[in-house]
Design a protein around this motif. Structure first.
Motif, PDB file in Angstrom:
ATOM      1  N   TYR A 101     -41.504  12.052  -7.348  1.00 17.73           N
ATOM      2  CA  TYR A 101     -40.401  11.269  -8.294  1.00 17.73           C
ATOM      3  C   TYR A 101     -40.138   9.918  -7.175  1.00 17.73           C
ATOM      4  O   TYR A 101     -39.829   8.602  -7.356  1.00 17.73           O
ATOM      5  CB  TYR A 101     -39.559  11.972  -8.703  1.00 17.73           C
ATOM      6  CG  TYR A 101     -37.658  11.835  -8.201  1.00 17.73           C
ATOM      7  CD1 TYR A 101     -37.180  10.112  -8.333  1.00 17.73           C
ATOM      8  CD2 TYR A 101     -36.960  12.874  -7.762  1.00 17.73           C
ATOM      9  CE1 TYR A 101     -36.203  10.420  -7.831  1.00 17.73           C
ATOM     10  CE2 TYR A 101     -36.224  12.562  -7.647  1.00 17.73           C
ATOM     11  CZ  TYR A 101     -35.312  11.497  -7.123  1.00 17.73           C
ATOM     12  OH  TYR A 101     -34.232  11.417  -6.635  1.00 17.73           O
ATOM     13  N   LYS A 102     -39.665   9.982  -5.708  1.00 21.47           N
ATOM     14  CA  LYS A 102     -39.341   9.078  -5.272  1.00 21.47           C
ATOM     15  C   LYS A 102     -40.354   7.931  -4.904  1.00 21.47           C
ATOM     16  O   LYS A 102     -39.733   6.772  -4.675  1.00 21.47           O
ATOM     17  CB  LYS A 102     -38.126   9.811  -4.046  1.00 21.47           C
ATOM     18  CG  LYS A 102     -36.953   9.765  -3.913  1.00 21.47           C
ATOM     19  CD  LYS A 102     -36.155  10.362  -1.846  1.00 21.47           C
ATOM     20  CE  LYS A 102     -35.144  10.800  -2.915  1.00 21.47           C
ATOM     21  NZ  LYS A 102     -34.414  11.117  -1.345  1.00 21.47           N
ATOM     22  N   ARG A 113     -40.788   6.193  -7.550  1.00 21.91           N
ATOM     23  CA  ARG A 113     -40.035   4.713  -8.039  1.00 21.91           C
ATOM     24  C   ARG A 113     -40.325   3.960  -7.363  1.00 21.91           C
ATOM     25  O   ARG A 113     -40.195   2.651  -7.770  1.00 21.91           O
ATOM     26  CB  ARG A 113     -38.843   5.585  -8.052  1.00 21.91           C
ATOM     27  CG  ARG A 113     -37.465   4.866  -8.329  1.00 21.91           C
ATOM     28  CD  ARG A 113     -35.899   4.941  -7.820  1.00 21.91           C
ATOM     29  NE  ARG A 113     -35.798   6.463  -8.654  1.00 21.91           N
ATOM     30  CZ  ARG A 113     -35.626   6.643  -9.889  1.00 21.91           C
ATOM     31  NH1 ARG A 113     -34.714   5.999 -10.744  1.00 21.91           N
ATOM     32  NH2 ARG A 113     -34.573   7.960 -10.156  1.00 21.91           N
ATOM     33  N   LYS A 160     -32.532  17.291  -9.725  1.00 23.98           N
ATOM     34  CA  LYS A 160     -30.105  17.093 -10.092  1.00 23.98           C
ATOM     35  C   LYS A 160     -30.282  18.029 -10.507  1.00 23.98           C
ATOM     36  O   LYS A 160     -29.376  19.690  -9.570  1.00 23.98           O
ATOM     37  CB  LYS A 160     -30.232  16.139 -10.884  1.00 23.98           C
ATOM     38  CG  LYS A 160     -28.533  16.197 -10.746  1.00 23.98           C
ATOM     39  CD  LYS A 160     -28.317  15.257 -12.024  1.00 23.98           C
ATOM     40  CE  LYS A 160     -28.721  13.810 -12.102  1.00 23.98           C
ATOM     41  NZ  LYS A 160     -28.331  13.023 -13.539  1.00 23.98           N
ATOM     42  N   GLU A 171     -38.956  16.053  -5.163  1.00 22.21           N
ATOM     43  CA  GLU A 171     -38.207  15.061  -4.747  1.00 22.21           C
ATOM     44  C   GLU A 171     -39.628  13.502  -4.239  1.00 22.21           C
ATOM     45  O   GLU A 171     -38.976  12.752  -4.156  1.00 22.21           O
ATOM     46  CB  GLU A 171     -37.228  15.950  -4.353  1.00 22.21           C
ATOM     47  CG  GLU A 171     -36.322  14.061  -3.617  1.00 22.21           C
ATOM     48  CD  GLU A 171     -35.269  14.791  -2.676  1.00 22.21           C
ATOM     49  OE1 GLU A 171     -33.799  14.515  -3.058  1.00 22.21           O
ATOM     50  OE2 GLU A 171     -35.056  16.772  -2.450  1.00 22.21           O
ATOM     51  N   ASN A 190     -32.624   5.018 -13.173  1.00 29.12           N
ATOM     52  CA  ASN A 190     -32.713   5.950 -14.415  1.00 29.12           C
ATOM     53  C   ASN A 190     -32.272   5.285 -15.455  1.00 29.12           C
ATOM     54  O   ASN A 190     -33.427   5.386 -16.545  1.00 29.12           O
ATOM     55  CB  ASN A 190     -32.070   7.411 -14.050  1.00 29.12           C
ATOM     56  CG  ASN A 190     -32.586   8.104 -13.193  1.00 29.12           C
ATOM     57  OD1 ASN A 190     -33.681   7.753 -12.787  1.00 29.12           O
ATOM     58  ND2 ASN A 190     -33.014   9.310 -13.592  1.00 29.12           N
ATOM     59  N   SER A 243     -36.583  13.198 -11.721  1.00 27.61           N
ATOM     60  CA  SER A 243     -35.144  13.171 -11.049  1.00 27.61           C
ATOM     61  C   SER A 243     -34.087  14.269 -11.717  1.00 27.61           C
ATOM     62  O   SER A 243     -33.519  14.997 -10.936  1.00 27.61           O
ATOM     63  CB  SER A 243     -34.497  11.701 -11.233  1.00 27.61           C
ATOM     64  OG  SER A 243     -34.800  11.936 -11.811  1.00 27.61           O
TER      65      SER A 243
END
Length: 477
Positions: free
Chosen positions: A362-363, A366, A336, A359, A295, A332
């Protein structure tokens, strides 16, 4: 039997590298002084780090695991290997090293190792020859409900069968391939239980279907393997064929700091000669360690309009969708917050579903960004062929010799790329490592054929660093 070799982190290599091939010197690394309870390692802090690494708990290993999405199969951390390390043989340089290792394993901070009974089968106190064996057998018992580590610097490496030993850690330099494999074959003896249920005399429970050699000096280990394979087939004119015959029974896997790769006979000969293989070199430029997509890095790109415009010019980037970086950061952060709420037991069923979906999304995004950046990085090695001046760094080649070609090949201008490097999108330390490995491999390959491509060279360029080459000492006597 399987041979697994591991490239040690640079911080450990730095204190114990040398010799003709500038490789990891196990004897130096495990150098020890003193006797009995006073025995200690000269590089105790580094040996402690090594103990942490082989059970997968070093900070560098944690970072690499997060980046690559996989955990490297370190001996005492991988669940597939742990059953074969319940009873292991550690082959160390000398008596002092064996005693120092026992002392270190028993220190309070090493609670993980306290599960293992440690036997020092070295020195006068262990007895002469086979007299060292009874304490080992007693500590192991039937092998079912015990864990042991046998420390030796030579005892019990010939003419001994301890069926429960399933792994050997090679922690010393050995010049003779015969000595290396004579010790290694101690762990190859079969271990089975006949008629385990007591109702079938023909039944047999195999307790040790496989065994392992673990080595932490890859170049030296694979040189031993290649010499041993060639020695087993003296009439075979093709060394690669001779080594291939051996590795058909003894598969070899090499961990290069990011990936564990099975090495074929050609690769083994390459590594034995040059310290790496073509396959491992290629993997260095496909490694997730080359790029940073955390990030903080993504925020630096997002906050810099020029950098944001630059990454959008990378091939395939636009296919990721609009505002992909902002989406990853926001999701993310949402995840969190939801995880913090879940920890307090305050999540509703709908929020739990949202957490899972957010989750996953975004994973996945990424990972896609990481793949695009790695694909870009794989084009950079081509520029190593554009100059015959080894003193030039790859940056010099790109920026001064062929900047227009760089734009054509990568889609980015030199200025774009330099900006992303400054923002730490690309990991220049890993790039330096990959360039040096390539040049070492290329020069060694040419030297093997009798060509000294850069005679008298005093410096060699990496990605953005030039290092001095150690020159052989002249005999002035």
């Amino acid at each position: 039997m399987r041979l697994l070799t591991y490239q040690m982190p640079d911080e450990l290599l730095a204190i114990a590298s040398g010799g003709e091939f500038d490789e990891f010197d196990l004897n130096e690394f495990f150098r020890a002084n003193g006797n009995g309870v006073l025995a200690h390692f000269e590089h105790k802090d580094e040996v402690q780090k090594w103990l942490n690494i082989i059970r997968g708990s070093g900070p560098a290993q944690t970072i690499e695991s997060l980046k690559t999405g996989t955990r490297p199969p370190w001996p005492y951390s991988d669940v597939r290997l742990l059953p074969y390390l319940n009873h292991a043989f550690w082959f160390l340089p000398n008596v002092a090293a064996c005693e120092a290792m026992k002392n270190l394993l028993e220190e309070p901070q090493n609670t993980f190792w306290h599960e293992y009974g440690v036997i020092v089968a070295a020195g006068a106190g262990a007895g002469i020859g086979l007299d060292a064996l009874p304490p080992v057998r007693k500590a192991i018992g039937n092998g079912e409900d015990t864990k042991t580590i046998t420390l030796s610097c030579g005892k019990l490496t010939t003419g001994v069968t301890v069926k429960q030993w399933a792994s050997i850690l090679m922690l010393r330099n050995l010049k003779s391939p015969e000595t290396y494999f004579q010790a290694a074959f101690r762990v190859q003896s079969p271990w089975s239980i006949p008629n385990p249920e007591g109702d079938d005399p023909n039944a047999e429970l195999i307790k040790k279907p496989i065994c392992f050699i673990f080595d932490f000096a890859p170049t030296r280990a694979l040189r031993q393997l290649s010499e041993y394979g060639i020695g087993l087939s003296p009439s075979e004119p093709n060394p690669e064929k001779a080594v291939a015959d051996l590795v058909s029974f003894l598969p070899v896997l090499a961990y290069d700091g990011a990936n564990m790769t099975q090495i074929d006979a050609g690769g083994i000969l390459d590594i034995a000669m040059a310290g790496t293989s073509a396959t491992l070199l290629a993997r260095k430029w496909e490694s997730a360690m080359l790029v940073n997509v955390d990030n903080d890095t993504l925020r630096r790109v997002l906050d810099n309009p020029e950098a944001l415009a630059a990454v959008e010019r990378i091939e395939g980037w636009r296919a990721l969708g609009d505002n992909v970086i902002e989406t990853i950061i926001n999701k993310s952060e949402t995840v969190k917050d939801l995880k913090k709420k879940a920890k307090d037991g305050e999540l509703s069923k709908a929020e739990k579903k949202e957490l899972t979906e957010e989750e996953r999304e975004y994973k996945n995004k990424r990972k896609q960004i990481q793949e695009k950046l790695i694909k870009f990085a794989t084009r950079i090695p081509a520029f190593m062929y554009l100059t015959d001046f080894r003193e030039n760094t790859l940056v010099d080649v790109i920026t001064k010799i062929e900047p227009e070609l760089f734009l054509t090949v990568t889609g980015l201008t030199v200025e774009d790329f330099n900006l992303l490097v400054r923002l730490r999108v690309f990991n220049t330390e890993r790039m330096n490592e990959a360039v040096f490995a390539f040049r070492r491999y290329e020069d060694a390959s040419l030297r093997y054929t009798g060509i000294e491509s850069h005679e008298g060279l005093t410096h060699i360029g990496g990605y953005d660093t030039v290092v001095e080459i150690a020159q052989p000492q002249r005999d002035t006597s």
